[in-house]
Design a protein around this motif. Structure first.
Motif, PDB file in Angstrom:
ATOM      1  N   PRO A  21     -32.962 -74.929  -6.558  1.00 18.25           N
ATOM      2  CA  PRO A  21     -32.916 -73.634  -6.075  1.00 18.25           C
ATOM      3  C   PRO A  21     -31.609 -72.866  -6.782  1.00 18.25           C
ATOM      4  N   PRO A  22     -31.623 -71.599  -6.988  1.00 19.88           N
ATOM      5  CA  PRO A  22     -30.503 -70.970  -7.471  1.00 19.88           C
ATOM      6  C   PRO A  22     -29.088 -71.328  -6.726  1.00 19.88           C
ATOM      7  N   ALA A  23     -28.072 -71.346  -7.546  1.00 21.09           N
ATOM      8  CA  ALA A  23     -26.776 -71.685  -6.845  1.00 21.09           C
ATOM      9  C   ALA A  23     -26.421 -70.342  -5.775  1.00 21.09           C
ATOM     10  N   GLU A  24     -25.655 -70.820  -4.665  1.00 16.80           N
ATOM     11  CA  GLU A  24     -25.115 -69.708  -3.736  1.00 16.80           C
ATOM     12  C   GLU A  24     -24.460 -68.759  -4.417  1.00 16.80           C
ATOM     13  N   ASP A  25     -23.607 -68.891  -5.450  1.00 22.36           N
ATOM     14  CA  ASP A  25     -23.081 -67.743  -5.923  1.00 22.36           C
ATOM     15  C   ASP A  25     -24.041 -67.200  -7.197  1.00 22.36           C
ATOM     16  N   ALA A  26     -25.056 -67.629  -7.249  1.00 22.10           N
ATOM     17  CA  ALA A  26     -25.889 -66.907  -8.493  1.00 22.10           C
ATOM     18  C   ALA A  26     -26.166 -65.644  -8.203  1.00 22.10           C
ATOM     19  N   PRO A  27     -26.255 -64.460  -9.304  1.00 18.04           N
ATOM     20  CA  PRO A  27     -26.583 -63.034  -9.091  1.00 18.04           C
ATOM     21  C   PRO A  27     -28.097 -63.146  -8.324  1.00 18.04           C
ATOM     22  N   SER A  28     -28.489 -62.374  -7.564  1.00 16.80           N
ATOM     23  CA  SER A  28     -29.522 -61.985  -6.689  1.00 16.80           C
ATOM     24  C   SER A  28     -30.817 -62.003  -7.683  1.00 16.80           C
ATOM     25  N   PHE A  29     -30.892 -61.777  -8.906  1.00 14.17           N
ATOM     26  CA  PHE A  29     -31.731 -61.760  -9.714  1.00 14.17           C
ATOM     27  C   PHE A  29     -32.157 -62.935 -10.367  1.00 14.17           C
ATOM     28  N   PHE A  30     -31.159 -64.326 -10.068  1.00 14.04           N
ATOM     29  CA  PHE A  30     -31.667 -65.552 -10.400  1.00 14.04           C
ATOM     30  C   PHE A  30     -32.600 -66.111  -9.712  1.00 14.04           C
ATOM     31  N   THR A  32     -35.253 -69.765  -9.389  1.00 17.70           N
ATOM     32  CA  THR A  32     -35.591 -71.142  -9.521  1.00 17.70           C
ATOM     33  C   THR A  32     -35.005 -71.393 -10.793  1.00 17.70           C
ATOM     34  N   THR A  33     -34.275 -72.635 -11.133  1.00 14.98           N
ATOM     35  CA  THR A  33     -33.959 -73.268 -12.355  1.00 14.98           C
ATOM     36  C   THR A  33     -35.002 -74.351 -12.504  1.00 14.98           C
ATOM     37  N   TYR A  34     -35.781 -74.316 -13.640  1.00  7.01           N
ATOM     38  CA  TYR A  34     -36.821 -75.492 -13.949  1.00  7.01           C
ATOM     39  C   TYR A  34     -36.304 -76.047 -15.091  1.00  7.01           C
ATOM     40  N   ILE A  35     -36.629 -77.430 -14.876  1.00  6.14           N
ATOM     41  CA  ILE A  35     -36.049 -78.447 -15.874  1.00  6.14           C
ATOM     42  C   ILE A  35     -37.177 -79.110 -16.492  1.00  6.14           C
ATOM     43  N   ASP A  36     -37.431 -78.967 -17.996  1.00  9.78           N
ATOM     44  CA  ASP A  36     -38.549 -79.622 -18.722  1.00  9.78           C
ATOM     45  C   ASP A  36     -38.191 -81.176 -18.671  1.00  9.78           C
ATOM     46  N   SER A  37     -39.287 -81.764 -19.622  1.00 10.66           N
ATOM     47  CA  SER A  37     -39.287 -83.115 -19.545  1.00 10.66           C
ATOM     48  C   SER A  37     -38.059 -83.662 -20.953  1.00 10.66           C
ATOM     49  N   SER A  38     -37.669 -82.697 -21.588  1.00  9.69           N
ATOM     50  CA  SER A  38     -36.656 -82.884 -22.555  1.00  9.69           C
ATOM     51  C   SER A  38     -35.298 -82.798 -21.805  1.00  9.69           C
ATOM     52  N   GLY A  39     -35.155 -82.156 -20.740  1.00 10.52           N
ATOM     53  CA  GLY A  39     -34.076 -81.870 -19.877  1.00 10.52           C
ATOM     54  C   GLY A  39     -33.269 -80.577 -20.311  1.00 10.52           C
ATOM     55  N   THR A  40     -34.153 -79.587 -20.741  1.00  8.53           N
ATOM     56  CA  THR A  40     -33.686 -78.234 -21.098  1.00  8.53           C
ATOM     57  C   THR A  40     -33.902 -77.510 -19.706  1.00  8.53           C
ATOM     58  N   ARG A  41     -32.921 -76.587 -19.577  1.00 10.34           N
ATOM     59  CA  ARG A  41     -32.767 -75.892 -18.163  1.00 10.34           C
ATOM     60  C   ARG A  41     -33.146 -74.454 -18.279  1.00 10.34           C
ATOM     61  N   TRP A  42     -34.094 -74.193 -17.684  1.00 14.24           N
ATOM     62  CA  TRP A  42     -34.910 -72.805 -17.963  1.00 14.24           C
ATOM     63  C   TRP A  42     -34.524 -71.976 -16.595  1.00 14.24           C
ATOM     64  N   GLN A  43     -33.943 -70.886 -16.764  1.00 10.00           N
ATOM     65  CA  GLN A  43     -33.164 -70.108 -15.505  1.00 10.00           C
ATOM     66  C   GLN A  43     -34.563 -68.870 -15.474  1.00 10.00           C
ATOM     67  N   GLU A  44     -35.119 -68.984 -14.257  1.00  7.76           N
ATOM     68  CA  GLU A  44     -36.065 -67.835 -13.826  1.00  7.76           C
ATOM     69  C   GLU A  44     -35.153 -66.646 -13.513  1.00  7.76           C
ATOM     70  N   LEU A  45     -35.596 -65.375 -14.087  1.00  9.97           N
ATOM     71  CA  LEU A  45     -35.025 -64.071 -14.014  1.00  9.97           C
ATOM     72  C   LEU A  45     -35.882 -63.196 -13.370  1.00  9.97           C
ATOM     73  N   ASN A  46     -35.529 -62.484 -12.172  1.00  4.37           N
ATOM     74  CA  ASN A  46     -36.507 -61.633 -11.585  1.00  4.37           C
ATOM     75  C   ASN A  46     -36.144 -60.324 -12.106  1.00  4.37           C
ATOM     76  N   LEU A  47     -37.153 -59.856 -13.021  1.00  4.27           N
ATOM     77  CA  LEU A  47     -36.828 -58.381 -13.703  1.00  4.27           C
ATOM     78  C   LEU A  47     -36.534 -57.167 -12.807  1.00  4.27           C
ATOM     79  N   GLN A  48     -37.648 -57.353 -11.817  1.00  2.00           N
ATOM     80  CA  GLN A  48     -37.629 -56.138 -10.699  1.00  2.00           C
ATOM     81  C   GLN A  48     -36.275 -56.069 -10.087  1.00  2.00           C
ATOM     82  N   ILE A  49     -35.796 -57.305  -9.611  1.00  2.00           N
ATOM     83  CA  ILE A  49     -34.414 -56.997  -8.993  1.00  2.00           C
ATOM     84  C   ILE A  49     -33.254 -56.921 -10.077  1.00  2.00           C
ATOM     85  N   LEU A  50     -33.632 -57.378 -11.216  1.00  2.00           N
ATOM     86  CA  LEU A  50     -32.361 -57.110 -12.373  1.00  2.00           C
ATOM     87  C   LEU A  50     -32.246 -55.749 -12.461  1.00  2.00           C
ATOM     88  N   SER A  51     -33.555 -55.042 -12.686  1.00  2.00           N
ATOM     89  CA  SER A  51     -33.616 -53.434 -12.972  1.00  2.00           C
ATOM     90  C   SER A  51     -33.029 -52.776 -11.825  1.00  2.00           C
TER      91      SER A  51
END
Length: 175
Positions: free
Chosen positions: A135-144, A146-165
Motif C-alpha cells: 500500500p502507499p506510504a502514509e506520507d505519500a501524495p494522495s494520487f499515489f 499501490t506499489t507493485y513489484i515485478d519478478s525482477s524486483g522493479t518497483r512500479w508506482q501506480e498514479l491515479n491521474l484523476q486525483i493528480l489532475s
C-alpha cells in the motif's frame, strides 16, 4: 520521422493486444507502464489518453520548472508537465532525450487539457505481471496508489491521474 513511425507502431500493437484480449476473454491490462527519470509508473488506462511523440513546446514565463509550457496536439493547446519534475525527480533534459520521449495526454473524460512528459513507454501491464504489492506510504501524495513489484524486483508506482489532475501541486503552476 523514425520516432513517429515507432510510436505509431507501438500504438497499433497496443490496440491490437487490447482487442485480442477482449475477444479471447482474457484479462485486459489495467495500466500503461512508463518510465520517467529512472522511476517506473503505472498509469490507469481508463484515465490515460492519446500518446504523442515529443512536440515543440512553447515555454510559459513565471511558471514552475516542471511545467514545460504548452504544445499544439491535434489542434488543441495542451499544458505539458514533466512528470519526473512534478514528483521531485527533476532530470536535465537534452534535445536528444526530449526527442526520444513521449507526451501522454489525460483522458478527455477527465476534462484536463494537459499531457505528461515521460521518458519511455514500457507497454501494458496487468496485476498478473507482478509478484507482490504494497500500500502507499502514509506520507505519500494522495494520487499515489499501490506499489507493485515485478519478478525482477522493479518497483512500479501506480498514479491515479484523476486525483493528480485535481491535486493543489498540479494546479499551481505559477512560480
Amino acid at each position: 520521422m523514425a520516432n513517429r513511425e515507432a510510436l505509431r507502431e507501438l500504438q497499433t500493437r497496443l490496440a491490437s493486444r487490447l482487442q485480442a484480449a477482449r475477444t479471447e476473454g482474457t484479462s485486459v491490462s489495467s495500466w500503461l507502464a512508463v518510465e520517467s527519470a529512472g522511476s517506473f509508473y503505472l498509469l490507469p488506462l481508463g484515465q490515460s489518453g492519446e500518446i504523442f511523440p515529443w512536440a515543440s513546446v512553447q515555454a510559459v514565463p513565471y511558471t514552475q520548472s516542471w511545467f514545460l509550457g504548452v504544445a499544439n496536439l491535434r489542434g488543441g493547446l495542451v499544458g505539458v508537465v514533466d512528470l519526473a519534475g512534478l514528483l521531485g525527480s527533476a532530470a536535465p533534459r537534452t534535445e536528444q532525450a526530449l526527442a526520444e520521449s513521449s507526451l501522454l495526454a489525460f483522458n478527455a473524460a477527465l476534462d484536463v487539457n494537459a499531457a505528461l512528459l515521460v521518458d519511455r513507454l514500457a507497454g501494458l501491464r496487468g496485476t498478473d505481471a507482478f509478484v507482490s504489492s504494497e500500500p502507499p506510504a502514509e506520507d505519500a501524495p494522495s494520487f499515489f496508489g499501490t506499489t507493485y513489484i515485478d519478478s525482477s524486483g522493479t518497483r512500479w508506482q501506480e498514479l491515479n491521474l484523476q486525483i493528480l489532475s485535481q491535486h493543489p501541486a498540479f494546479l499551481s503552476i505559477s512560480a
